[in-house]
Structure formats: structure tokens, C-alpha cells
Write an enzyme that holds these catalytic residues in place. Structure first.
Site, PDB file in Angstrom:
ATOM      1  N   ASP A 213       0.870  -1.178   0.000  1.00  0.00           N
ATOM      2  CA  ASP A 213       0.000   0.000   0.000  1.00  0.00           C
ATOM      3  C   ASP A 213       0.907   1.228   0.000  1.00  0.00           C
ATOM      4  OD1 ASP A 213      -2.397   1.601   0.354  1.00  0.00           O
ATOM      5  OD2 ASP A 213      -1.812   1.859   2.432  1.00  0.00           O
TER       6      ASP A 213
ATOM      7  N   TYR B  27      -0.548   8.421  -2.417  1.00  0.00           N
ATOM      8  CA  TYR B  27      -0.533   8.151  -3.855  1.00  0.00           C
ATOM      9  C   TYR B  27      -1.696   8.887  -4.537  1.00  0.00           C
ATOM     10  CZ  TYR B  27       2.649   4.009  -3.617  1.00  0.00           C
ATOM     11  OH  TYR B  27       3.711   3.154  -3.457  1.00  0.00           O
ATOM     12  N   GLY B  28      -2.731   9.150  -3.769  1.00  0.00           N
ATOM     13  CA  GLY B  28      -4.032   9.571  -4.310  1.00  0.00           C
ATOM     14  C   GLY B  28      -4.061  10.860  -5.101  1.00  0.00           C
TER      15      GLY B  28
ATOM     16  N   CYS C  42      -4.354  -1.385  -1.951  1.00  0.00           N
ATOM     17  CA  CYS C  42      -4.478   0.055  -2.149  1.00  0.00           C
ATOM     18  C   CYS C  42      -5.424   0.277  -3.324  1.00  0.00           C
ATOM     19  CB  CYS C  42      -3.084   0.615  -2.458  1.00  0.00           C
ATOM     20  SG  CYS C  42      -3.060   2.372  -2.860  1.00  0.00           S
ATOM     21  N   ASN C  43      -6.529   0.945  -3.080  1.00  0.00           N
ATOM     22  CA  ASN C  43      -7.493   1.212  -4.159  1.00  0.00           C
ATOM     23  C   ASN C  43      -6.864   2.071  -5.249  1.00  0.00           C
ATOM     24  OD1 ASN C  43     -10.557   0.505  -3.167  1.00  0.00           O
ATOM     25  ND2 ASN C  43      -9.221   0.978  -1.459  1.00  0.00           N
ATOM     26  N   THR C  44      -6.034   3.025  -4.831  1.00  0.00           N
ATOM     27  CA  THR C  44      -5.436   3.961  -5.782  1.00  0.00           C
ATOM     28  C   THR C  44      -4.470   3.242  -6.725  1.00  0.00           C
ATOM     29  OG1 THR C  44      -5.598   5.638  -4.057  1.00  0.00           O
ATOM     30  CG2 THR C  44      -4.206   6.155  -5.940  1.00  0.00           C
TER      31      THR C  44
ATOM     32  N   CYS D 119     -10.877   3.584   0.128  1.00  0.00           N
ATOM     33  CA  CYS D 119      -9.440   3.768   0.347  1.00  0.00           C
ATOM     34  C   CYS D 119      -9.118   2.933   1.584  1.00  0.00           C
ATOM     35  CB  CYS D 119      -9.133   5.245   0.599  1.00  0.00           C
ATOM     36  SG  CYS D 119      -7.466   5.539   1.248  1.00  0.00           S
ATOM     37  N   THR D 120      -8.041   2.151   1.501  1.00  0.00           N
ATOM     38  CA  THR D 120      -7.780   1.195   2.589  1.00  0.00           C
ATOM     39  C   THR D 120      -7.338   1.873   3.888  1.00  0.00           C
ATOM     40  OG1 THR D 120      -5.547   0.839   1.700  1.00  0.00           O
ATOM     41  CG2 THR D 120      -7.270  -0.705   1.017  1.00  0.00           C
ATOM     42  N   HIS D 121      -7.001   3.152   3.824  1.00  0.00           N
ATOM     43  CA  HIS D 121      -6.702   3.879   5.067  1.00  0.00           C
ATOM     44  C   HIS D 121      -7.976   4.174   5.871  1.00  0.00           C
ATOM     45  CE1 HIS D 121      -2.740   4.742   3.296  1.00  0.00           C
ATOM     46  NE2 HIS D 121      -2.356   5.284   4.450  1.00  0.00           N
TER      47      HIS D 121
END
Ligand code: DGL
Length: 260
Positions: free
Chosen positions: A11, A43-44, A74-76, A184-186
Site C-alpha cells: 500500500d 498516492y491519491g 491500495c485502491n489507488t 481507500c484502505t486507510h
């Protein structure tokens, strides 16, 4: 590929720990290697080409441990780079993550769905296609949250900064919604703040469980599931030399986010 080889996760920082946590619960006999790229987080708000390059670097790092499968937690990075990753590393199964829109729709009878994610995730084709698929049945609202990843990476222990941030960011957003999708995984780590804002009646979902289940299915299908019944291990690495990120990752791995 040997069944005893580890599974790699990466991530942009500590966020993917929310996915790793579900995978450890589901696959207790596996060994896991986690790489958080906190030096380059977030990253977003970066360009696709830069995200691809950082994703390749993370893949190379994880593959130096001979991983048998990789989860892009990580979705991004999934939105920006999953096809390129699969093409470049075609010898190994690569599992991505996407906003759990289907879960939110399947678990609510009607009402609007709010998707929270990074700018990049919401701008990419992958999300556009996903939301078009469900747009006929439901109204989908999406909102980028630039700056929230940085707050989570800073270790917002009592969630005061995340609460203040979210209260302001969501102020003008329609509250008449039935579900919030954490794309978003955060974001699962700020669920207490989101609960304070949305109350108990709104469903809050994320893609971590579905991704962990998908990982298990892929391992079963490829006959890669560990045959060992000794407990597996988790090793955490970070691109930052600051030990704080490893400590934060470990404490997030212990955190109980399911009850919220
Ligand atoms: N955890 C990443 C995601 O799922 C955060 C993105 C970022 O670094 O901005 O999208």
C-alpha cells in the site's frame, strides 16, 4: 510455486493493514510480508505514471522474498496500475481491491450510496465503469478526501484531527444516505469518526473482507494454500526509515475496527 512461500501485500502506507488484518484472520497458517510506502504517501493525488512506477518498485521488493501471490492493498494503485502490474508480473497471481459498491447495494434496500476515496481512484476509468454499473439502481455520490491519508499516516490516536477534517469535508454532503463505501484502505481506521458523524443507522462498508476472500479463492484454485497447520507469521516493512511507521502499522493490525 511452493505453498509455504509468503503472501505479499503493499500500500502507499499503513492503510493496507486493514486488508492484511482480514487476510490474517481468514488464512491463519500463511506467512505475510507487508510493505508500506509511507515515504511516497499519499498516492491519491499523484499522476498515474508515478503510481505505476512506485507500484512496480513495491512489487520488486515483495518478490525479493519469493512471494507466491501479491495483494495490491491500495485502491489507488489498483485503479492506476493493476493491468500493468499483471502484465509485467504475469507469473504470479495479483489481487487488487476496489470500492465495495456491490456490498453496500446488496445490504441496503434503497437510498443513496456515498463513496469516499482518493482523487485518483475516483478519476480513473475503473471507478467510472463500476459506478455506471450500479447507477441505474441507486444514486451514487462520490467524494474525494485529499489530506485524510496524511492525518492517518501521522497516527491520529484519539481521532480528533480526522473527526474535525471529516466533519468539515462532509458538511455540504447529502446526509440522506443509506451506506458509506470506504474506497481507500486507510479509511477503515477512521470509522469511529465516521460513526460519530453518520450515526448508527448508516451502513459503513469497505473492501477488505471481499479482497481477503478473493485471495483465499485464488490460492485454493491455484493449489497454493499453505498445507502447514502451524500459525503463520507477519513481517512488516516500510520505505521510511522512521520506525514510527512500523510501530503504527503493528498497532493498527491489533486495532478492533469491526465493532464500530
Ligand atoms: N490506501 C490507499 C488507497 O486505498 C491510499 C491512497 C493514498 O495514498 O492516497 O487508495
Amino acid at each position: 510455486m511452493a505453498k509455504r512461500q509468503p503472501i505479499g501485500f503493499f500500500d502507499s502506507g499503513v492503510g493496507g493493514i486493514s486488508v492484511l488484518k482480514k487476510a490474517v484472520e481468514l488464512l491463519p497458517y500463511e506467512d505475510f510480508i507487508y510493505f508500506g510506502d509511507s515515504v511516497h504517501a499519499p498516492y491519491g493525488d499523484k499522476d498515474v505514471e508515478i503510481i505505476r512506477k512506485m507500484s512496480f518498485d513495491a512489487m520488486d521488493f515483495l518478490l525479493s522474498f519469493d512471494c507466491k501471490a501479491i495483494v495490491v492493498a491500495c485502491n489507488t494503485a489498483t485503479s492506476a496500475a493493476i493491468e500493468e502490474i499483471r502484465e509485467k508480473y504475469s507469473h504470479i497471481p495479483v489481487i487488487g481491491i476496489e470500492p465495495a459498491l456491490k456490498v453496500a447495494i446488496d445490504h441496503t434496500e434503497d437510498g443513496k450510496i456515498l463513496v469516499l476515496a482518493t482523487i485518483r481512484t475516483l478519476q480513473e476509468n475503473k471507478f467510472r465503469k463500476l459506478s455506471e454499473k450500479y447507477a441505474e439502481s441507486r444514486k451514487i455520490i462520490s467524494l474525494p478526501l485529499p489530506g485524510l491519508v496524511e492525518i492517518i499516516e501521522s497516527g491520529d490516536q484519539y481521532q480528533q484531527r480526522s473527526y474535525d477534517y471529516l466533519r468539515d469535508a462532509l458538511e455540504k454532503v447529502d446526509r440522506d444516505i443509506s451506506a458509506v463505501v470506504l474506497g481507500c484502505t486507510h479509511y477503515p481506521f477512521v470509522k469511529p469518526s465516521l460513526r460519530r458523524i453518520f450515526g448508527e443507522d448508516v451502513l459503513i462498508v469497505d473492501g477488505s473482507e471481499g479482497t481477503a476472500r478473493h485471495l483465499k479463492d485464488v490460492l485454493v484454485e491455484k493449489n497454493l494454500l499453505s498445507a502447514d497447520d502451524n500459525d503463520g507469521s507477519v513481517r512488516i516493512f516500510n520505505s521510511s526509515k522512521d520506525k514510527r511507521f512500523i510501530d503504527l502499522s503493528k498497532s493498527l493490525l491489533e486495532e478492533n475496527i469491526d465493532q464500530i
